[in-house]
Scaffold this motif. Sequence first.
Motif, mmCIF file in Angstrom:
data_model
loop_
_atom_site.group_PDB
_atom_site.id
_atom_site.type_symbol
_atom_site.label_atom_id
_atom_site.label_comp_id
_atom_site.label_asym_id
_atom_site.label_seq_id
_atom_site.Cartn_x
_atom_site.Cartn_y
_atom_site.Cartn_z
ATOM 1 N N GLU A 23 0.832 -1.206 0.000
ATOM 2 C CA GLU A 23 0.000 0.000 0.000
ATOM 3 C C GLU A 23 0.872 1.263 0.000
ATOM 4 O O GLU A 23 0.803 2.099 0.908
ATOM 5 C CB GLU A 23 -0.970 -0.036 1.170
ATOM 6 N N VAL A 24 1.695 1.370 -1.027
ATOM 7 C CA VAL A 24 2.522 2.553 -1.256
ATOM 8 C C VAL A 24 2.261 3.001 -2.690
ATOM 9 O O VAL A 24 2.460 2.230 -3.627
ATOM 10 C CB VAL A 24 4.028 2.260 -1.073
ATOM 11 N N ALA A 25 1.789 4.231 -2.850
ATOM 12 C CA ALA A 25 1.465 4.730 -4.185
ATOM 13 C C ALA A 25 2.707 5.309 -4.849
ATOM 14 O O ALA A 25 3.634 5.783 -4.173
ATOM 15 C CB ALA A 25 0.383 5.802 -4.093
ATOM 16 N N TYR A 26 2.726 5.268 -6.190
ATOM 17 C CA TYR A 26 3.787 5.963 -6.916
ATOM 18 C C TYR A 26 3.677 7.463 -6.630
ATOM 19 O O TYR A 26 2.583 8.025 -6.611
ATOM 20 C CB TYR A 26 3.641 5.743 -8.418
ATOM 21 N N GLY A 27 4.818 8.105 -6.465
ATOM 22 C CA GLY A 27 4.819 9.540 -6.211
ATOM 23 C C GLY A 27 4.509 10.357 -7.453
ATOM 24 O O GLY A 27 4.107 11.511 -7.370
ATOM 25 N N GLY A 28 4.696 9.770 -8.631
ATOM 26 C CA GLY A 28 4.387 10.439 -9.895
ATOM 27 C C GLY A 28 3.592 9.497 -10.773
ATOM 28 O O GLY A 28 2.992 8.544 -10.286
ATOM 29 N N GLN A 82 -0.999 5.422 -8.808
ATOM 30 C CA GLN A 82 -1.618 4.165 -8.361
ATOM 31 C C GLN A 82 -0.646 3.395 -7.457
ATOM 32 O O GLN A 82 0.506 3.773 -7.271
ATOM 33 C CB GLN A 82 -2.021 3.331 -9.580
ATOM 34 N N GLN A 83 -1.145 2.281 -6.906
ATOM 35 C CA GLN A 83 -0.342 1.455 -6.007
ATOM 36 C C GLN A 83 0.875 0.911 -6.749
ATOM 37 O O GLN A 83 0.752 0.394 -7.859
ATOM 38 C CB GLN A 83 -1.207 0.308 -5.468
ATOM 39 N N SER A 84 2.053 1.039 -6.123
ATOM 40 C CA SER A 84 3.287 0.647 -6.803
ATOM 41 C C SER A 84 3.471 -0.866 -6.837
ATOM 42 O O SER A 84 3.026 -1.593 -5.948
ATOM 43 C CB SER A 84 4.494 1.306 -6.125
ATOM 44 N N VAL A 85 4.130 -1.324 -7.895
ATOM 45 C CA VAL A 85 4.540 -2.718 -8.067
ATOM 46 C C VAL A 85 6.051 -2.707 -8.214
ATOM 47 O O VAL A 85 6.605 -1.925 -8.993
ATOM 48 C CB VAL A 85 3.877 -3.353 -9.302
#
Length: 205
Positions: free
Chosen positions: A42-47, A51-54
Amino acid sequence: GAAALGGGGVGPAEGAKGGAVSCGSLVKLVAAGRGVRLHSHEVAYGGGSGQQSVTGFPTPGDAGSFWRVTGAAGEPCDQGTPVSSGKRVRLQHSTTGRWLHSHLIAAPLSGRFHQEVSAYGGADQSNADDVWVVEGKAGGDWITGPTAGVHLKHEATGRYLTATGKEFGSPIQGHTEIVASTKPDTKWYANEGIYFPVRGSDGLD
């Protein structure tokens, strides 16, 4: 959620040899040659999309690296149905319920040379950008283990799930970039996970 790890009385098959990846399997996918597992959290991309990062993550024991194999939307795939080369699948992140997803947005570290891969949607929210095509041995079923890696092709854009090796900084230090690339540079193999007897067989050895 985590309760699925004991589902059906089937224990995790750690690095199962010769097992089959089927619909319903809960798998950790390892990037051959990179040693990282496909991961989300549950960490989103900053740019980008926000959306949620993979990411790619090297630590084997992290529950955020489990993905459930399902059929494409509107194409039911019963538990135990083998996943053969050419099959259209979705990968649902086990702890957040979001789908492995890609779209025409530049990758977070590689920029416009690759496109972003994220985790998006949920049980009741999925679209065509969640569909991946398994490309393995022609006509063959996807089996577990490092000698049976497959390419995962994003159906909507024709790009391939790729581990670049580029490292993120804070707040996800130690994680590496996952993108969709024009070249099939990364094979993914199913390692730790929960695998079910294949339908129509007597089960797995």
